[in-house]
Design an enzyme around this catalytic site. Structure first.
Site, PDB file in Angstrom:
ATOM      1  CE  LYS A  22      -1.682   1.824   3.893  1.00  0.00           C
ATOM      2  NZ  LYS A  22      -1.441   3.126   4.159  1.00  0.00           N
ATOM      3  CG  ASN A  23       2.367   2.809   3.623  1.00  0.00           C
ATOM      4  OD1 ASN A  23       1.268   2.901   3.312  1.00  0.00           O
ATOM      5  ND2 ASN A  23       2.642   2.397   4.749  1.00  0.00           N
ATOM      6  CB  CYS A 116      -5.289   6.625  10.357  1.00  0.00           C
ATOM      7  SG  CYS A 116      -6.029   5.002   9.403  1.00  0.00           S
ATOM      8  NE  ARG A 121      -0.842  10.504   9.682  1.00  0.00           N
ATOM      9  CZ  ARG A 121      -1.317   9.210   9.003  1.00  0.00           C
ATOM     10  NH1 ARG A 121      -2.426   8.657   8.990  1.00  0.00           N
ATOM     11  NH2 ARG A 121      -0.316   8.700   8.135  1.00  0.00           N
ATOM     12  N   PRO A 122       1.294  16.475  10.793  1.00  0.00           N
ATOM     13  CG  PRO A 122       3.264  17.222  11.847  1.00  0.00           C
ATOM     14  CD  PRO A 122       2.007  16.377  11.896  1.00  0.00           C
ATOM     15  CB  ILE A 123       2.602  18.157   5.542  1.00  0.00           C
ATOM     16  CG1 ILE A 123       1.540  19.403   5.211  1.00  0.00           C
ATOM     17  CG2 ILE A 123       1.512  16.960   5.296  1.00  0.00           C
ATOM     18  CD1 ILE A 123       0.940  19.750   3.974  1.00  0.00           C
ATOM     19  CG  ASP A 124       6.504  20.303   9.931  1.00  0.00           C
ATOM     20  OD1 ASP A 124       5.765  19.418   9.931  1.00  0.00           O
ATOM     21  OD2 ASP A 124       7.668  20.607  10.702  1.00  0.00           O
ATOM     22  CG  ASP A 304       2.531   1.318   9.186  1.00  0.00           C
ATOM     23  OD1 ASP A 304       3.028   1.481   8.122  1.00  0.00           O
ATOM     24  OD2 ASP A 304       2.227   2.300  10.186  1.00  0.00           O
ATOM     25  NE  ARG A 396      -7.574   4.796   4.431  1.00  0.00           N
ATOM     26  CZ  ARG A 396      -6.834   5.507   5.222  1.00  0.00           C
ATOM     27  NH1 ARG A 396      -7.443   6.216   6.270  1.00  0.00           N
ATOM     28  NH2 ARG A 396      -5.696   6.121   4.783  1.00  0.00           N
TER      29      ARG A 396
HETATM   30  C1  EPZ Z   1       4.132   6.966   6.037  1.00  0.00           C
HETATM   31  O1  EPZ Z   1       3.189   7.998   6.719  1.00  0.00           O
HETATM   32  C2  EPZ Z   1       3.177   5.514   6.133  1.00  0.00           C
HETATM   33  N1  EPZ Z   1       2.065   6.001   5.197  1.00  0.00           N
HETATM   34  C3  EPZ Z   1       2.599   5.379   7.552  1.00  0.00           C
HETATM   35  O2  EPZ Z   1       1.678   4.206   7.271  1.00  0.00           O
HETATM   36  C4  EPZ Z   1       3.661   4.928   8.307  1.00  0.00           C
HETATM   37  O3  EPZ Z   1       3.318   4.780   9.764  1.00  0.00           O
HETATM   38  C5  EPZ Z   1       4.876   5.755   8.367  1.00  0.00           C
HETATM   39  O4  EPZ Z   1       5.306   6.499   7.107  1.00  0.00           O
HETATM   40  C6  EPZ Z   1       5.877   5.715   9.029  1.00  0.00           C
HETATM   41  O5  EPZ Z   1       6.628   4.541   8.673  1.00  0.00           O
HETATM   42  C7  EPZ Z   1       2.214   6.144   3.829  1.00  0.00           C
HETATM   43  O6  EPZ Z   1       3.275   5.793   3.315  1.00  0.00           O
HETATM   44  C8  EPZ Z   1       0.900   6.521   3.043  1.00  0.00           C
HETATM   45  P1  EPZ Z   1       6.182  10.046   8.270  1.00  0.00           P
HETATM   46  P2  EPZ Z   1       3.926   9.225   6.743  1.00  0.00           P
HETATM   47  O7  EPZ Z   1       6.209  11.296   7.455  1.00  0.00           O
HETATM   48  O8  EPZ Z   1       4.915   9.404   5.598  1.00  0.00           O
HETATM   49  C9  EPZ Z   1       6.031  13.354  11.580  1.00  0.00           C
HETATM   50  C10 EPZ Z   1       0.002   2.989   7.655  1.00  0.00           C
HETATM   51  O9  EPZ Z   1      -0.814   2.269   8.640  1.00  0.00           O
HETATM   52  N2  EPZ Z   1       6.231  14.365  10.606  1.00  0.00           N
HETATM   53  O10 EPZ Z   1       7.228   9.170   8.303  1.00  0.00           O
HETATM   54  O11 EPZ Z   1       2.918  10.234   6.850  1.00  0.00           O
HETATM   55  C11 EPZ Z   1       4.710  12.642  11.664  1.00  0.00           C
HETATM   56  O12 EPZ Z   1       4.000  13.556  12.535  1.00  0.00           O
HETATM   57  C12 EPZ Z   1       0.295   4.453   7.630  1.00  0.00           C
HETATM   58  O13 EPZ Z   1       0.086   2.209   6.322  1.00  0.00           O
HETATM   59  C13 EPZ Z   1       6.388  15.730  11.041  1.00  0.00           C
HETATM   60  O14 EPZ Z   1       6.342  16.059  12.107  1.00  0.00           O
HETATM   61  O15 EPZ Z   1       4.862   9.143   8.081  1.00  0.00           O
HETATM   62  C14 EPZ Z   1       5.172  11.384  12.572  1.00  0.00           C
HETATM   63  O16 EPZ Z   1       5.136  11.679  13.984  1.00  0.00           O
HETATM   64  C15 EPZ Z   1      -0.004   5.037   9.031  1.00  0.00           C
HETATM   65  N3  EPZ Z   1       6.222  16.576   9.825  1.00  0.00           N
HETATM   66  C16 EPZ Z   1       6.653  10.922  11.951  1.00  0.00           C
HETATM   67  O17 EPZ Z   1       7.143  12.397  11.314  1.00  0.00           O
HETATM   68  C17 EPZ Z   1       6.148  16.251   8.494  1.00  0.00           C
HETATM   69  O18 EPZ Z   1       6.015  16.968   7.575  1.00  0.00           O
HETATM   70  C18 EPZ Z   1       6.686  10.043  10.912  1.00  0.00           C
HETATM   71  O19 EPZ Z   1       5.735  10.583   9.751  1.00  0.00           O
HETATM   72  C19 EPZ Z   1       5.974  14.857   8.111  1.00  0.00           C
HETATM   73  C20 EPZ Z   1       5.829  13.829   9.151  1.00  0.00           C
END
Ligand code: EPZ
Length: 417
Positions: A22-23, A116, A121-124, A304, A396
């Protein structure tokens, strides 16, 4: 509305085949729009996140032809219009359209992504990466407008090894003028799958899978093919099912190296598993040892799988500890496991799990995708009948989960509410 009904305590035998990740797929589908020409993505999993992305591609007038797990996408007639909030919020991965449309058209308008409720889940980090490449980010409420006269290479160090930010920056940097280096990049294996796709299109990227990724920008990208790698989280989920109920249960189509952290923990617990060709065969054992688990970025124990793993820990003889370090709210399953009879003390993102606790079927709710998976595992081992509501979360991310489990002897079905 639908619910999942499970009659527990049935041994599971036979074979479960693992689908595409999926990811990976949720990044590869938007990535196809970077190319001028037709792309073919094979082994795309049949999950509702896929459909949500197709709706966004069609909204942008992208051409999609689906033939089972094989998808053809062509951006020749693309209209780079606003992606509505309704479309943006359907999944977290909608944010990949930011990096793709910014990279290709130097402009994108869309809303904050969904996903979820496992944290804020910020995107900063994504936005900071885009700004480093020369984009101007304007935020109006939940709407984001990204513009760039030109995109140029940059040296970017991520505050956190974010999977999404790493991939999104790769997308935009692929068509920037100059070279971009991402330091403290995420090392998840799905990123290698995405690098391979972009390089097949003519991008010049090295280092995916390590913490330093170098992208030499190119003028254009052409159509290309890619195959989605096996889903290591789906695989891990069914491997845990085998540890709980396996009677020669085979999980096939896996890349065992992608689940090293899980297998290391299962070995410590005394789980009976054996690798065979591209799979693993699991047999339930009576006595499981407790173990402590801390979720980490790859190659650590995957966040996950933390929730499904906690169900196995309820069946170990002794005290185990589970600590979630990636998401601040990935604990929605614990109250329902406790309602089923598990003995768990939860403090923030840490849980102390006292086993062995026999579970009893009851009515429970999925709070997010992997919490839902954990509740299915709990229902499979619980005495009596378990009914799970809010199952859209589960559908999903788990392709044909009812069919895959029924096929190996689980008494599980979906019923209309
Ligand atoms: C991906 O999410 C996966 N989703 C998540 O899987 C997975 O848990 C995660 O990576 C970690 O492995 C998809 O690929 C669609 P991150 P992503 O950016 O990219 C913080 C599932 O169950 N962060 O690595 O959103 C964030 O808040 C899902 O399949 C910021 O602070 O994860 C978190 O604490 C759930 N600012 C950490 O980093 C940002 O701009 C990890 O986030 C981005 C992230």
């Amino acid at each position: 509305m639908e619910k999942i009904v499970i009659e527990g305590c049935h041994s599971l035998s036979g074979t479960i085949s693992i689908g595409g990740a999926k990811n990976s797929a949720v990044a590869l589908i938007p990535a196809a729009l970077l190319a001028d020409g037709e792309c073919l993505i094979d082994n795309v999993p049949n999950i509702t996140d896929r459909d949500a992305l197709f709706d966004i591609v069609k909204h942008l007038n992208g051409d999609i032809v689906q033939n089972g797990k094989e998808i053809k996408i062509n951006s020749q007639n693309l209209n780079n219009i606003l992606i509505s909030e309704e479309l943006s919020v359907r999944l977290r991965a909608s944010y990949y359209f930011m990096g793709v449309l910014l990279g290709k058209y130097k402009h994108v308008e869309m809303y904050f992504p969904g996903g979820c409720n496992i944290g804020s889940r910020p995107i900063d980090l994504h936005l900071k990466g885009f700004e480093a490449l020369g984009a101007k980010v304007t935020k109006k409420g939940h709407k984001y407008i990204l513009d760039a006269k030109d995109l140029h290479g940059a040296d970017i160090t991520l505050d956190f090894a974010s999977v999404g930010a790493t991939i999104n920056i790769m997308f935009a940097a692929s068509l920037a003028k100059g070279t971009t280096t991402i330091h403290n990049a995420a090392k998840e294996v799905e990123i290698i799958n995405i690098m391979d796709f972009l390089n097949n299109m003519g991008a010049k990227i090295t280092g995916a899978g390590t913490d330093t990724i170098v992208i030499c920008g190119v003028e254009k990208l052409h159509g290309a093919n890619i195959k989605v790698i096996p889903d290591r989280i789906e695989a891990g989920t069914y491997i845990l099912v085998g540890a709980l109920l396996g009677d020669n249960l085979k999980v096939e189509g896996i890349i065992k190296e992608h689940n090293e952290a899980l297998f290391a923990k299962l070995k410590q617990m005394g789980v009976n598993y054996k690798f065979v060709d591209d799979g693993v065969i699991l047999n339930k054992v009576e006595k499981l040892k407790p173990v402590d688990v801390k979720t980490l970025v790859y190659p650590g124990f995957p966040t996950d799988l933390g929730q499904p793993m906690s169900v196995l820990l309820t069946q170990a003889e002794g005290v185990s500890k589970m600590e979630e370090t990636i998401w601040e709210n990935r604990v929605g399953h614990y109250p329902y496991l406790i309602k089923m009879g598990a003995k768990i003390e939860v403090e923030g993102v840490k849980a102390t799990i006292y086993g062995k606790s026999p579970l009893k079927g009851t009515e429970i709710h999925a709070t997010d995708l992997r919490a839902g998976a954990a509740l299915i595992l709990a229902g499979l081992i619980a005495e009596g009948t378990t009914t799970i509501y809010d199952i859209d979360y589960i559908l999903r991310g788990y392709e044909n989960i009812i069919h895959k489990l029924s096929n190996v002897g689980a008494k599980i079905k979906i019923e209309k509410i």
